[in-house]
Write an enzyme that holds these catalytic residues in place. Structure first.
Site, short mmCIF file in Angstrom:
data_model
loop_
_atom_site.label_atom_id
_atom_site.label_comp_id
_atom_site.label_asym_id
_atom_site.label_seq_id
_atom_site.Cartn_x
_atom_site.Cartn_y
_atom_site.Cartn_z
N ASN A 182 16.94 5.15 29.24
CA ASN A 182 18.20 5.16 28.50
C ASN A 182 19.14 4.23 29.26
O ASN A 182 19.71 4.59 30.28
CB ASN A 182 18.74 6.60 28.46
CG ASN A 182 20.02 6.70 27.67
OD1 ASN A 182 20.54 5.70 27.18
ND2 ASN A 182 20.54 7.90 27.55
N ARG A 186 15.71 4.79 24.51
CA ARG A 186 16.68 5.42 23.62
C ARG A 186 17.64 4.32 23.16
O ARG A 186 18.25 3.63 23.96
CB ARG A 186 17.45 6.49 24.40
CG ARG A 186 18.46 7.15 23.54
CD ARG A 186 19.19 8.22 24.27
NE ARG A 186 20.19 8.78 23.37
CZ ARG A 186 21.07 9.67 23.72
NH1 ARG A 186 21.07 10.14 24.95
NH2 ARG A 186 21.94 10.13 22.86
N HIS A 225 23.15 11.46 17.76
CA HIS A 225 22.48 12.64 18.34
C HIS A 225 21.25 13.04 17.51
O HIS A 225 20.81 14.19 17.55
CB HIS A 225 23.41 13.88 18.40
CG HIS A 225 24.59 13.75 19.31
ND1 HIS A 225 25.78 14.38 19.06
CD2 HIS A 225 24.76 13.09 20.48
CE1 HIS A 225 26.65 14.11 20.02
NE2 HIS A 225 26.04 13.32 20.89
N ARG A 249 36.95 12.85 22.98
CA ARG A 249 37.09 12.17 21.67
C ARG A 249 37.76 13.12 20.66
O ARG A 249 37.44 14.30 20.62
CB ARG A 249 35.72 11.76 21.14
CG ARG A 249 35.12 10.58 21.88
CD ARG A 249 33.72 10.28 21.40
NE ARG A 249 32.72 10.63 22.39
CZ ARG A 249 31.42 10.74 22.15
NH1 ARG A 249 30.96 10.52 20.94
NH2 ARG A 249 30.57 11.06 23.11
N GLU A 273 16.16 15.73 24.89
CA GLU A 273 16.05 14.45 24.19
C GLU A 273 14.93 13.59 24.75
O GLU A 273 14.26 12.87 24.01
CB GLU A 273 17.40 13.72 24.23
CG GLU A 273 18.40 14.42 23.32
CD GLU A 273 19.79 13.84 23.38
OE1 GLU A 273 20.04 12.87 22.67
OE2 GLU A 273 20.62 14.36 24.13
#
Ligand code: AMP
Length: 402
Positions: free
Chosen positions: A7, A95, A184, A245, A388
């Site tokens: 990633n 990813r 996601h 956020r 993940e």
């Protein structure tokens, strides 16, 4: 076969080595501060004894190429390494944040795929170039090894136009692909599959609401195993209240801040992405600190939890209306897996919709996937740890088999 999962961020590379025969993690690491005065690698090796061995290296790491070489040197180290030679790596999975409309599933990486990723950079200007850096470096170093891209957006490509279109001039969708994509996806897909297993059904038989609550937060409505709506939009800013956020705001806020605060668009973007959410409301973005402060009487810490969980409740109600029948609600990621208060507040008052928590199961401290709803709850509620990297590894294995 050993898989190397990468990633790649703008100044970091997060990785794992997974043995697919038994899906065990052999090593996990993070190379960070790439390009800064002093870089850092932290590698945790899980040898067969299961005793963790941690290595930390601090030295200048000028670019992703040297970062990757440092990770490989650590993984193959005689004392602390988990593989004898790089040739033991059978495949590499990347990813990738944004696959746009081009990728509905994971893809073996070819020059044509790289070209499309490049074309999609305007959709994810911060993430896709960093992901591409990781891909290029890995292809350079492991030129003979098959590489697969797994996209955060792919699972949501089944959303119908009524869910993904913004009600703005249609030409913007046609010319610039302005629409909702969702993110996601690997996490939602992974926990949905686990949930189907716990429900003793196949995924296509399940209608689910999956709620990923970590630093980033999102919720997905899954109908017959497919994503039909999700809360993150064209960028990972829309929807739920997150760590820093804002989630949903009135789009006219931009004009207000420009006219009344003299802010330019970049400053507003930073405000909404980095200074808002839980942090904006109470000054903290780690839920553990927020709970401690709330107990100590910090009024806005308590308010921040209320705003976040109220938004989650609103979205659950909306997705129940979208799905009609809901077999399961799943909580996952840092907050979703560990925070009984947020889970209980998010489902407060939903008894009329057939959602009833079992307080004892909700408060149980365990890392295991579990059902936390009461026996008479018509909608079952689950806590399912996301993974993940394992989801990426399984995806890669599937792509390489096909
Ligand atoms: P993630 O992005 O999935 O790694 O989640 C990170 C966030 O999970 C942290 O910022 C915390 O807010 C939250 N978190 C982690 N552990 C706990 C815990 N035990 N209780 C409440 N929140 C937690």
């Amino acid at each position: 076969m050993k898989l190397f999962i990468i990633n790649s961020g703008s100044s970091s590379i997060k990785y794992q080595v997974i043995e697919m025969a038994d899906e065990t993690v052999l090593a996990a690491g993070l190379v960070e501060r790439i390009g800064e005065t002093c870089g850092r690698l932290k590698n945790i090796a899980f040898p067969e004894t299961r005793n963790e061995q941690e290595s930390v290296i601090e030295q200048p790491i000028p670019d992703h190429h040297s970062g990757m070489l440092l990770a490989i040197a650590t993984l193959t180290d005689k004392d602390k390494g988990v593989i004898g030679h790089v040739s033991e790596i059978g495949a590499i999975g990347h990813r990738v944040v944004h696959g746009g409309e081009d990728f509905r599933g994971s893809m073996r990486i070819t020059p044509a795929v790289i070209e499309v990723l490049q074309r999609n950079i305007p959709l994810a200007p911060l993430h896709n170039p960093a992901n591409l850096d990781g891909i290029r470096v890995a292809m350079d170093i492991f030129s003979q090894v098959p590489q697969v891209a797994v996209f955060d957006t792919a699972f949501h490509q089944t959303m119908p136009p009524r869910a993904y279109l913004y009600a703005i001039p249609y030409a913007l969708y046609e010319t610039d692909r302005v629409r909702r994509y969702g993110f996601h996806g690997t996490s939602h897909w992974f926990v949905a599959k686990e949930c189907a297993r716990l429900l003793d059904k196949s995924l296509p038989e399940c209608n689910l609401i999956t709620i990923h609550l970590g630093n980033g937060c999102s919720m997905t409505a899954i109908e017959n195993g497919c994503s039909v709506d999700t809360s993150l939009g064209m960028t990972p800013l829309e929807g739920l209240v997150m760590g820093t956020r804002s989630g949903d705001v009135d789009p006219a806020l931009h004009l207000f801040l420009k006219q009344n605060k003299g802010m330019d668009l970049e400053a507003i973007d930073t405000l909404l992405n980095k200074e808002s959410g839980l942090k904006g409301l109470c000054g903290m973005n780690d839920m553990r600190d927020i709970h401690k402060a709330a107990v100590a009487g910090h009024v806005r810490a308590k308010l921040a939890v209320e705003v976040q969980t109220y938004r989650i409740r609103k979205y659950i109600g909306a997705y129940m209306a979208v799905l009609g029948r809901v077999d399961g609600i799943v909580f996952t990621a840092g907050i979703g897996e560990n925070d009984p208060i947020v889970r209980a507040e998010s489902l407060k008052g939903m008894e009329a919709f057939g959602v009833r928590l079992d307080p004892e199961h909700n408060w149980l401290r365990t890392k295991e996937a579990r059902c936390i709803s009461a026996p008479d709850s018509t909608v079952r509620v689950f806590v399912i740890p996301t993974n993940e990297e394992l989801a990426i590894a399984r995806e890669m294995a599937q792509v390489l088999r096909d």
